[in-house]
Design an enzyme around this catalytic site. Structure first.
Site, PDB file in Angstrom:
ATOM      1  CE1 TYR A 241      22.787 -72.787-109.723  1.00  0.00           C
ATOM      2  CE2 TYR A 241      23.598 -75.008-109.312  1.00  0.00           C
ATOM      3  CZ  TYR A 241      22.950 -74.101-110.132  1.00  0.00           C
ATOM      4  OH  TYR A 241      22.463 -74.500-111.343  1.00  0.00           O
ATOM      5  CG  ASP A 269      22.423 -69.441-115.595  1.00  0.00           C
ATOM      6  OD1 ASP A 269      22.288 -70.121-114.567  1.00  0.00           O
ATOM      7  OD2 ASP A 269      22.967 -69.876-116.622  1.00  0.00           O
ATOM      8  CG  HIS A 353      20.517 -73.008-115.741  1.00  0.00           C
ATOM      9  ND1 HIS A 353      21.562 -72.690-114.911  1.00  0.00           N
ATOM     10  CD2 HIS A 353      19.952 -74.122-115.214  1.00  0.00           C
ATOM     11  CE1 HIS A 353      21.619 -73.578-113.916  1.00  0.00           C
ATOM     12  NE2 HIS A 353      20.663 -74.450-114.090  1.00  0.00           N
TER      13      HIS A 353
END
Length: 473
Positions: A241, A269, A353
């Site tokens: 991330y 996402d 996700h």
């Protein structure tokens, strides 16, 4: 500097620690050592409030439920303020640190015969907060449930009298051989399910020949997980991330390279955290009397560091700091699949996700059908296509492969298989059950290897009617 005690470490009492119970001065005791974490509050990945719950108290149980001991080495040497007798530390607000009790008498593993059985066991045995964090979806959980339902809308079209003497389920993921077209998706803080967390997943993956995607929010550092592999060639990939503090993302990539990770999978996402109401509602009920808490769910707290300010240029930036293969995780339309391919990535993951980000986002399997219809050239390109979300049966795996996926990822089922004290043995049992279903259904379909699976072996008309009519590429 490594934050470790010495013979000159000051001896402290619980009264000494209780005086430092707020944001201006926050001390915690962890297994007899007392740390001043005041300066660490603002940069803690899980948010300051997580630490403030234990300010001026013994935080051993809370720490162990999420972290590996090595994380303490990242604190500066000056953070260690002294030691406290462990028996005395246990008296520091013992009741407030009391862990939810888990029934340690789970069903015998041999009585679990499919992946849904593991989910039922996990719901009974995991603490409520952990279950809410693992299982919750966004808003009304429509996407979460549609992910699974999409597979039921596709029928198999078996071919008979094919004389299948044996089946070969092997494939490759980013050039790494695997025994199944299945990998372990990125699952955060697996230690909540079992003390061995991601290390147990790595050990089981090695024994069963699977690849593992290590979460950015792993309970254990990548170096520790790597040591749990069964061979030095066992593939482990690193999820990324992008952090609001870009230098922390650089550190994640550098450590992954040095540890021997096989690729970087950038997750795109979830630029902001979905409204996971079960998670938030439970946290509200628990923290109602805690002045430090603001009712945020575990997911929102854990993801507070993610930067929402990235675009396609982030791929160029990542290539500037590493030569590792790059996978984009979170493609939800054929248009973005085409753009990703134009950027030369090695793989994409069709994913919403797990239904945890934007509710009513279409299922990944529907996105795969979009690609087949509007950009079929991607199916046979040098970019691999992976799918995750809602996969619970061997038939689900085969349907995705027949429609053009190279492999599929499972997340929640692996967490559930760790729970109730099962650990690595539970993971091995779960993989074995999935393998049995894949092998048996390959025989029933009339194929002996994965490359014999064809789109005409499935009837996707019931799902295709939900597909968008046209796109502009």
């Amino acid at each position: 500097m490594v934050c470790t005690p010495t013979s000159l470490t000051m001896k402290l009492t619980h009264d000494d620690i209780r005086q430092h119970n707020g944001r201006s001065s926050c001390w915690v005791a962890i297994h007899g050592n007392v740390y001043d974490v005041t300066d660490f509050l603002s940069s803690h990945p899980g948010g300051a409030n997580v630490i403030l719950r234990s300010a001026g108290k013994d935080a051993s149980n809370a720490f162990d439920s999420v972290h590996a001991p090595e994380i303490l080495n990242e604190l500066p040497e000056t953070a260690l303020r002294g030691q406290i007798d462990i028996s005395e530390a246990a008296e520091v607000d013992t009741e407030s640190n009391k862990e939810e009790q888990i029934d340690l008498k789970p069903a015998p593993l041999q009585t679990l015969i499919n992946l849904n059985d593991f989910e039922e066991v996990a719901q009974r045995h995991l603490p409520d907060t952990t279950w809410a964090y693992y299982s919750s979806g966004a808003d009304d959980e429509i996407s979460k449930h549609n992910n699974a339902r999409s597979y039921s809308k596709i029928s198999l079209r078996p071919r008979i009298l094919r004389r299948v003497l044996s089946v070969n389920t092997a494939t490759t993921i980013l050039g790494f051989p695997t025994s199944l077209p299945v990998y372990i998706s990125a699952v955060g803080i697996a230690k909540l399910a079992h003390p061995d967390g991601e290390c147990a997943l790595a050990a089981a993956a090695g024994k069963e020949g699977l690849a593992q995607l290590l979460a950015n929010g792993s309970s254990f550092p990548i170096e520790r997980v790597m040591k749990s592999r069964t061979s030095p060639t066992q593939p482990i990939f690193q999820q990324l991330y992008v952090n609001k503090d870009i230098e922390k993302s650089v550190e994640v990539v550098r450590r992954a390279e040095q540890a021997g990770a096989g690729a970087i999978w950038i997750t795109v996402d979830s630029p902001v955290v979905g409204k996971r109401e079960m998670d938030e509602r439970l946290n509200l009920s628990i923290s109602a009397s805690d002045s430090h808490e603001q009712g945020q769910g575990v997911a929102k707290i854990m993801a507070s560091f993610i930067s929402p300010f990235i675009d396609w240029d982030i791929l160029t930036w990542i290539r500037g700091i590493t030569d590792l293969p790059l996978v984009v995780k979170g493609i939800q339309s054929v248009e973005d699949a085409v753009i990703a391919h134009s950027h030369g990535v090695r793989g994409i993951v069709l994913s919403n996700h797990g239904g945890r980000s934007q509710d009513t986002a279409q299922s990944p399997l529907l996105t795969l059908l979009e690609i087949r219809k509007f950009a079929p050239q991607l199916i046979d390109s040098d970019m691999q296509i992976f799918v995750d979300g809602g996969i619970r049966r061997g038939t689900d795996v085969l349907k995705a492969i027949a429609l053009g996926a190279d492999a599929v990822g499972l997340g929640r089922p692996f967490l559930y298989s760790l729970s109730a004290g099962y650990g690595e043995k539970g993971v091995l049992r779960m993989i074995a059950l999935l393998r049995q279903e894949i092998e048996a259904n390959m025989v029933l379909l009339g194929v002996s290897s994965l490359d014999e699976l064809r789109p005409e072996m499935v009837n996707a008309s019931r799902l295709e009617k939900h597909m968008i009519g046209s796109v502009k590429l």
